[in-house]
Design a protein around this motif. Structure first.
Motif, short mmCIF file in Angstrom:
data_model
loop_
_atom_site.label_atom_id
_atom_site.label_comp_id
_atom_site.label_asym_id
_atom_site.label_seq_id
_atom_site.Cartn_x
_atom_site.Cartn_y
_atom_site.Cartn_z
N PHE A 80 118.19 6.84 -38.88
CA PHE A 80 117.93 8.23 -39.23
C PHE A 80 116.47 8.58 -38.96
O PHE A 80 115.59 7.72 -39.06
CB PHE A 80 118.24 8.47 -40.71
CG PHE A 80 119.71 8.41 -41.05
CD1 PHE A 80 120.44 9.57 -41.24
CD2 PHE A 80 120.35 7.19 -41.17
CE1 PHE A 80 121.78 9.51 -41.56
CE2 PHE A 80 121.70 7.12 -41.49
CZ PHE A 80 122.42 8.28 -41.67
N SER A 81 116.24 9.84 -38.67
CA SER A 81 114.87 10.32 -38.51
C SER A 81 114.32 10.74 -39.86
O SER A 81 115.07 10.96 -40.81
CB SER A 81 114.83 11.50 -37.53
OG SER A 81 115.63 12.58 -38.01
N TRP A 98 114.43 10.54 -46.68
CA TRP A 98 115.51 9.72 -47.23
C TRP A 98 115.00 8.77 -48.32
O TRP A 98 115.69 8.52 -49.31
CB TRP A 98 116.18 8.92 -46.11
CG TRP A 98 116.84 9.79 -45.09
CD1 TRP A 98 116.40 10.04 -43.82
CD2 TRP A 98 118.03 10.56 -45.26
NE1 TRP A 98 117.25 10.91 -43.18
CE2 TRP A 98 118.26 11.24 -44.04
CE3 TRP A 98 118.92 10.74 -46.31
CZ2 TRP A 98 119.36 12.09 -43.86
CZ3 TRP A 98 120.02 11.58 -46.14
CH2 TRP A 98 120.23 12.24 -44.92
N LYS A 99 113.77 8.29 -48.14
CA LYS A 99 113.19 7.43 -49.17
C LYS A 99 113.01 8.21 -50.47
O LYS A 99 113.36 7.72 -51.55
CB LYS A 99 111.84 6.89 -48.69
CG LYS A 99 111.14 5.98 -49.73
CD LYS A 99 109.69 5.72 -49.36
CE LYS A 99 108.86 6.97 -49.56
NZ LYS A 99 107.41 6.77 -49.33
N ASN A 100 112.48 9.43 -50.35
CA ASN A 100 112.29 10.26 -51.55
C ASN A 100 113.62 10.57 -52.23
O ASN A 100 113.71 10.59 -53.46
CB ASN A 100 111.56 11.55 -51.19
CG ASN A 100 110.12 11.32 -50.79
OD1 ASN A 100 109.52 10.31 -51.17
ND2 ASN A 100 109.54 12.23 -50.03
N MET A 101 114.65 10.82 -51.43
CA MET A 101 115.97 11.10 -51.98
C MET A 101 116.49 9.89 -52.76
O MET A 101 116.98 10.02 -53.89
CB MET A 101 116.96 11.47 -50.87
CG MET A 101 118.39 11.65 -51.36
SD MET A 101 119.54 12.12 -50.06
CE MET A 101 119.11 13.85 -49.87
N GLY A 124 120.09 17.54 -47.30
CA GLY A 124 120.21 17.10 -45.91
C GLY A 124 120.50 18.25 -44.98
O GLY A 124 119.93 18.33 -43.87
N TYR A 125 121.36 19.16 -45.40
CA TYR A 125 121.75 20.29 -44.56
C TYR A 125 120.56 21.21 -44.28
O TYR A 125 120.30 21.60 -43.14
CB TYR A 125 122.87 21.06 -45.26
CG TYR A 125 123.35 22.29 -44.52
CD1 TYR A 125 124.27 22.18 -43.48
CD2 TYR A 125 122.89 23.57 -44.87
CE1 TYR A 125 124.72 23.32 -42.80
CE2 TYR A 125 123.34 24.69 -44.20
CZ TYR A 125 124.25 24.56 -43.17
OH TYR A 125 124.68 25.68 -42.50
N ASN A 126 119.81 21.56 -45.32
CA ASN A 126 118.68 22.46 -45.15
C ASN A 126 117.50 21.80 -44.45
O ASN A 126 116.82 22.42 -43.62
CB ASN A 126 118.23 23.00 -46.51
CG ASN A 126 119.24 23.96 -47.13
OD1 ASN A 126 119.96 24.66 -46.41
ND2 ASN A 126 119.32 24.00 -48.45
N HIS A 127 117.23 20.53 -44.79
CA HIS A 127 116.06 19.84 -44.23
C HIS A 127 116.20 19.61 -42.73
O HIS A 127 115.19 19.64 -42.01
CB HIS A 127 115.85 18.51 -44.94
CG HIS A 127 114.59 17.81 -44.54
ND1 HIS A 127 113.35 18.16 -45.02
CD2 HIS A 127 114.36 16.78 -43.67
CE1 HIS A 127 112.42 17.39 -44.50
NE2 HIS A 127 113.02 16.54 -43.67
N PHE A 128 117.42 19.40 -42.27
CA PHE A 128 117.64 19.09 -40.86
C PHE A 128 118.27 20.27 -40.11
O PHE A 128 119.09 20.08 -39.20
CB PHE A 128 118.50 17.84 -40.71
CG PHE A 128 117.82 16.58 -41.16
CD1 PHE A 128 116.92 15.92 -40.32
CD2 PHE A 128 118.03 16.07 -42.43
CE1 PHE A 128 116.28 14.76 -40.73
CE2 PHE A 128 117.39 14.91 -42.86
CZ PHE A 128 116.51 14.25 -42.01
N GLY A 129 117.89 21.48 -40.50
CA GLY A 129 118.23 22.67 -39.73
C GLY A 129 119.70 23.00 -39.68
O GLY A 129 120.22 23.39 -38.63
#
Length: 442
Positions: free
Chosen positions: A245-246, A251-254, A318-323
């Motif tokens: 994943f990019s 993802w670490k914060n999540m 995930g949806y909002n962060h990755f456009g």
């Protein structure tokens, strides 16, 4: 027709069928889940006695995480060891996770769909009826004298009028129990006398107060091994994030945020949701406040624990962060579910042998009995908290009651109490009621 008395442990396949079924029909929040498990496991199948069931429930109430899922893990562990606990806990969450994933995709693609919303809204009066039945049944078995009734009333007053957290209420109940043991021990023994009258029936249950737990009891080496396995399981997703994943920082914060959340959910979902909502909306900016409210509504319509709403937060993050990526939204939902529920298995598998050793110790049993009494008051608060929005959708002071919703709640009570209707059939009828309600009041 009387249920057949079962004195032999059920086959793993038979238990597996129940845990799978439970995951799909466990509407009604914690109270509903407990009611369904108690009805099936105690009253119908006699897989676990009432005293053993309440003993397990009392301990799960004071652990972080969703109590009903931990109760299913605990009972699954008692029946078939760790494979039983894993099966019970995973199947408890999996259906609601997949349903919420589908609803989340529909939500971001199509927005609010009135007829779909109406179908799910039809479930709410039935859910209130289910919670009322759960409160009555648990109260019948948990309230044994003036002290228990007083604790239940005090818990209701504390949470309803003063918004005191369940964790603080449980702490206060423990203090009351210790003080009562010192100055009025007979009040705690009252519960033991009531349950002693049914002691002759304990042997008719597969799991009872005399059952020897799986394994060899508590061992430090086994605990260290379990902690090591849990730590590796917790680290595994971070390795996948790093490799495939990019934006690893996201993802670490999540992972860290939802792991932390999993350990502070003492007192149930309603104690942690305000914290998650404030932090994820105002500080992390993963979703908007309106999206958080919509997620709460979606989670209410799924089976499983209400804390599954955190999975919606992960999806929107995930949806909002990755456009607007549905794949990243799905990955966020799966990751959030994993980090939220993994600690539940650790706490039960690590703590269950210790919990089993407390069964039969008078002071611990007495205090845990008071905690269960307090839960009755908390469930009453939950009934009013949810029920007022179902019966008075615009607020008690600013709208007329929804007569159809009130009627359907009463009909649901009659169908379950008088006609013993299967919950699956009631859910289907409630969906049809929701569509009918929408056609009358679009």
């Amino acid at each position: 027709m009387e249920e057949q008395i079962i004195t032999q442990k059920p086959a793993f396949r038979e238990a597996l069928k129940f845990w799978f079924k439970l995951g799909w029909i466990s509407f009604g929040g914690t109270a509903g889940h407990i009611a369904i498990m108690h009805d099936y496991l105690v009253d119908r199948k006699k897989w676990i006695s009432n005293s053993k069931f309440l003993h397990a429930l009392n301990h799960c109430m004071i652990l972080p995480g969703p109590e009903a899922q931990q109760l299913s893990i605990y009972i699954g562990w008692l029946l078939h060891g760790r494979k039983g606990g894993l099966a019970a806990g995973i199947l408890f969450v999996l259906p609601s996770m997949f349903i919420l994933l589908g609803l989340s995709i529909i939500y971001v693609l199509f927005g609010n769909i009135p007829w779909v919303t109406a179908m799910f809204a039809g479930l709410k009066p039935a859910v209130i009826a289910l919670i009322l039945i759960a409160m009555f049944r648990i109260g019948q078995k948990a309230l044994h004298g003036p002290l228990h009734y007083g604790v239940a009333a005090l818990a209701f007053v504390c949470i309803f009028f003063f918004n005191i957290s369940l964790l603080a209420i449980i702490g206060g109940v423990v203090v009351i129990g210790v003080v009562t043991r010192m100055i009025w021990p007979a009040a705690l023994q009252h519960q033991e006398k009531n349950t002693a009258t049914t002691g002759d029936e304990e042997h008719t249950y597969v799991l009872n107060k005399n059952t020897v737990s799986p394994g060899e009891g508590f061992q430090a080496r086994r605990l260290l091994k379990l902690l090591g396995i849990a730590f590796i399981a917790w680290l595994l997703p971070f390795g996948l994030f790093l490799l495939f994943f990019s934006d690893f920082t996201f993802w670490k914060n999540m992972g860290l945020f939802f792991t932390q959340t999993a350990f502070v959910t003492v007192g149930g979902s309603y104690t942690v949701l305000p914290y998650v909502a404030q932090y994820s909306v105002t500080k992390l900016h993963w979703l908007s406040k309106l999206q958080m409210i919509d997620g709460f509504a979606l989670a209410e319509t799924t089976p499983g624990p209400l804390i599954i709403v955190l999975s919606f937060v992960g999806f929107m993050a995930g949806y909002n962060h990755f456009g607007g990526s549905l794949w990243m939204g799905a990955a966020g939902l799966l990751a959030t579910t994993y980090f939220t529920f993994l600690p539940c298995f650790l706490m039960i598998f690590a703590g269950a042998p210790l919990i089993e050793k407390t069964h039969g110790i008078d002071i611990i049993e007495g205090i845990l009995g008071l905690i269960t009494a307090a839960v009755v008051g908390v469930i009453l608060n939950l009934t009013l908290y949810l029920g007022k929005d179902v019966i008075f959708p615009g607020g008690i002071l600013f709208s007329k009651p929804d007569i159809l919703a009130l009627v359907w709640m009463i009909v649901s009570l009659v169908l379950m109490l008088r006609f013993k209707m299967n919950i699956l059939y009631l859910i289907g009828l409630s969906v049809l009621y929701g569509v009918f309600h929408y056609l009358l009041y679009p």
